[in-house]
Design a protein around this motif. Structure first.
Motif, PDB file in Angstrom:
ATOM      1  N   ASN A 135     103.228  65.783  26.368  1.00 32.90           N
ATOM      2  CA  ASN A 135     103.330  65.188  24.989  1.00 32.90           C
ATOM      3  C   ASN A 135     101.980  64.138  24.577  1.00 32.90           C
ATOM      4  OD1 ASN A 135     104.607  67.230  24.204  1.00 32.90           O
ATOM      5  ND2 ASN A 135     106.291  65.459  23.754  1.00 32.90           N
ATOM      6  N   ILE A 136     101.789  63.173  26.013  1.00 29.51           N
ATOM      7  CA  ILE A 136     101.009  62.632  25.403  1.00 29.51           C
ATOM      8  C   ILE A 136      99.064  62.029  25.263  1.00 29.51           C
ATOM      9  CG2 ILE A 136      99.157  60.858  26.791  1.00 29.51           C
ATOM     10  CD1 ILE A 136     102.109  59.171  26.637  1.00 29.51           C
ATOM     11  N   THR A 137      98.689  63.792  25.248  1.00 31.36           N
ATOM     12  CA  THR A 137      97.359  63.678  24.769  1.00 31.36           C
ATOM     13  C   THR A 137      97.211  64.459  23.568  1.00 31.36           C
ATOM     14  OG1 THR A 137      97.666  65.694  25.625  1.00 31.36           O
ATOM     15  CG2 THR A 137      96.771  64.402  27.102  1.00 31.36           C
ATOM     16  N   ARG A 138      98.860  64.571  23.101  1.00 27.88           N
ATOM     17  CA  ARG A 138      99.042  65.031  21.381  1.00 27.88           C
ATOM     18  C   ARG A 138      99.289  63.880  20.399  1.00 27.88           C
ATOM     19  NH1 ARG A 138     101.296  70.015  20.424  1.00 27.88           N
ATOM     20  NH2 ARG A 138     100.366  70.332  18.715  1.00 27.88           N
ATOM     21  N   ILE A 139      99.888  63.128  20.707  1.00 19.27           N
ATOM     22  CA  ILE A 139     100.471  61.814  19.910  1.00 19.27           C
ATOM     23  C   ILE A 139      99.752  61.572  19.321  1.00 19.27           C
ATOM     24  CG2 ILE A 139     102.458  60.941  21.731  1.00 19.27           C
ATOM     25  CD1 ILE A 139     100.788  58.333  22.363  1.00 19.27           C
ATOM     26  N   PHE A 140      98.583  60.873  19.021  1.00 18.17           N
ATOM     27  CA  PHE A 140      97.328  60.853  18.063  1.00 18.17           C
ATOM     28  C   PHE A 140      97.382  62.199  16.743  1.00 18.17           C
ATOM     29  CE2 PHE A 140      96.984  57.867  21.208  1.00 18.17           C
ATOM     30  CZ  PHE A 140      97.404  55.750  20.379  1.00 18.17           C
ATOM     31  N   ASP A 141      97.112  62.910  17.121  1.00 15.33           N
ATOM     32  CA  ASP A 141      97.140  64.186  16.311  1.00 15.33           C
ATOM     33  C   ASP A 141      97.598  64.398  15.397  1.00 15.33           C
ATOM     34  OD1 ASP A 141      95.610  64.803  18.501  1.00 15.33           O
ATOM     35  OD2 ASP A 141      96.779  66.883  19.204  1.00 15.33           O
ATOM     36  N   PRO A 142      96.861  64.827  13.896  1.00 16.11           N
ATOM     37  CA  PRO A 142      97.907  64.772  13.006  1.00 16.11           C
ATOM     38  C   PRO A 142      98.982  65.856  12.918  1.00 16.11           C
ATOM     39  CG  PRO A 142      95.198  64.733  12.627  1.00 16.11           C
ATOM     40  CD  PRO A 142      95.327  64.119  13.947  1.00 16.11           C
ATOM     41  N   PHE A 143      99.879  65.831  12.412  1.00 12.83           N
ATOM     42  CA  PHE A 143     100.939  66.378  12.328  1.00 12.83           C
ATOM     43  C   PHE A 143     102.205  67.083  13.291  1.00 12.83           C
ATOM     44  CE2 PHE A 143      98.050  67.577   8.541  1.00 12.83           C
ATOM     45  CZ  PHE A 143      98.899  66.535   7.824  1.00 12.83           C
ATOM     46  N   PHE A 144     101.452  66.128  14.341  1.00  9.74           N
ATOM     47  CA  PHE A 144     102.505  66.376  15.686  1.00  9.74           C
ATOM     48  C   PHE A 144     103.524  65.152  16.132  1.00  9.74           C
ATOM     49  CE2 PHE A 144     103.335  65.525  19.884  1.00  9.74           C
ATOM     50  CZ  PHE A 144     104.078  66.577  20.620  1.00  9.74           C
ATOM     51  N   GLY A 197     110.466  63.240  10.065  1.00  7.24           N
ATOM     52  CA  GLY A 197     108.722  62.949  10.910  1.00  7.24           C
ATOM     53  C   GLY A 197     107.639  63.788  10.600  1.00  7.24           C
ATOM     54  N   THR A 198     106.800  63.604   9.589  1.00  4.77           N
ATOM     55  CA  THR A 198     106.036  64.047   9.721  1.00  4.77           C
ATOM     56  C   THR A 198     104.498  64.494  10.527  1.00  4.77           C
ATOM     57  OG1 THR A 198     103.919  61.890   8.715  1.00  4.77           O
ATOM     58  CG2 THR A 198     105.815  63.170   7.671  1.00  4.77           C
ATOM     59  N   GLY A 199     104.745  63.314  11.480  1.00  2.84           N
ATOM     60  CA  GLY A 199     104.030  63.939  12.664  1.00  2.84           C
ATOM     61  C   GLY A 199     101.904  62.785  12.175  1.00  2.84           C
ATOM     62  N   LEU A 200     102.184  62.154  11.054  1.00  3.84           N
ATOM     63  CA  LEU A 200     100.711  61.600  10.775  1.00  3.84           C
ATOM     64  C   LEU A 200     100.769  60.553  11.062  1.00  3.84           C
ATOM     65  CD1 LEU A 200     101.125  62.925   6.794  1.00  3.84           C
ATOM     66  CD2 LEU A 200      99.059  63.691   8.910  1.00  3.84           C
ATOM     67  N   GLY A 201     102.334  59.455  11.635  1.00  2.00           N
ATOM     68  CA  GLY A 201     102.016  57.949  11.823  1.00  2.00           C
ATOM     69  C   GLY A 201     100.561  57.345  12.680  1.00  2.00           C
ATOM     70  N   LEU A 202     101.033  58.405  13.837  1.00  2.00           N
ATOM     71  CA  LEU A 202     100.086  57.627  14.542  1.00  2.00           C
ATOM     72  C   LEU A 202      98.901  57.968  14.654  1.00  2.00           C
ATOM     73  CD1 LEU A 202     102.333  58.184  18.202  1.00  2.00           C
ATOM     74  CD2 LEU A 202     101.492  55.484  16.963  1.00  2.00           C
ATOM     75  N   ALA A 203      99.025  58.928  13.573  1.00  2.00           N
ATOM     76  CA  ALA A 203      97.379  59.787  13.537  1.00  2.00           C
ATOM     77  C   ALA A 203      96.916  58.854  12.386  1.00  2.00           C
ATOM     78  CB  ALA A 203      97.669  61.195  12.815  1.00  2.00           C
ATOM     79  N   ILE A 204      97.447  58.359  11.896  1.00  2.00           N
ATOM     80  CA  ILE A 204      96.501  56.916  10.599  1.00  2.00           C
ATOM     81  C   ILE A 204      96.623  55.732  11.299  1.00  2.00           C
ATOM     82  CG2 ILE A 204      97.587  55.558   8.887  1.00  2.00           C
ATOM     83  CD1 ILE A 204      98.911  57.956   7.677  1.00  2.00           C
TER      84      ILE A 204
END
Length: 181
Positions: free
Chosen positions: A110-119, A127-134
């Motif tokens: 998951n580490i490589t994807r955590i900044f991806d939108p909607f992950f 959770g929307t998966g937008l927090g870390l992407a934002i």
């Protein structure tokens, strides 16, 4: 007091660039998160370097980033009784802010994807998966960087790196030379 802090926080919705004292902001966010942390049996420890320079950034945006990191850490620790460390320091022309928990950690897949939108790894509706992407977008827009280190069953550390403007960094170096610091 908590209601007043929440209302004060909720009203800050503009992204105006202004002088921000990061340690003051971090202390404000810790105060805001303390009740939830107490409910989750998490103790919050702050180690904030004195005399950080004031930054000209959007207070609302950096507040959003740090609150998201704090809330994610509290979510991850799930009422098991843990520790959340928040620190700030100067390092090579940057202000470094770290938010470190001793929760379950993030699986390597998951580490490589955590900044991806909607992950998201949260359950549906949580959770929307937008927090870390934002967060990533905000910090990059400031010219900074955000990184994560995590070890399963040991915890996760998010490291936010925000550049100090050249002029200010140069002034600090000169003042350090004259004071012998």
């Amino acid at each position: 007091e908590i209601t007043h802090k929440l209302l004060s926080f909720a009203r800050k919705t503009d992204s105006r660039i202004q002088d921000v004292r990061l340690n003051d902001l971090i202390e404000e966010l810790i105060a805001l998160a303390e009740q939830r942390a107490k409910y989750s049996k998490v103790t919050i420890h702050a180690d904030l370097a004195p005399d950080l320079p004031t930054l000209r950034i959007s207070q609302t945006e950096i507040q959003q980033v740090l609150l998201n990191l704090i809330n994610n850490a509290l979510d991850a620790m799930e009422k098991k009784g843990s520790r959340l460390d928040i620190s700030s320091r100067l390092e090579e022309g940057h202000i470094i802010i770290e938010v470190a928990d001793d929760g379950p950690g993030i699986p390597e897949a998951n580490i490589t994807r955590i900044f991806d939108p909607f992950f998201t790894t949260k359950p549906v509706g949580k959770g929307t998966g937008l927090g870390l992407a934002i967060c990533y977008g905000i910090i990059k827009k400031m010219g900074g960087d955000i990184e994560v280190r995590s070890t399963l069953d040991e915890g996760t550390t998010f490291r936010v790196k925000i550049p100090i403007p050249e002029q200010e960094a140069g002034e600090r170096a000169v003042s350090d030379e004259t004071t012998g610091a």
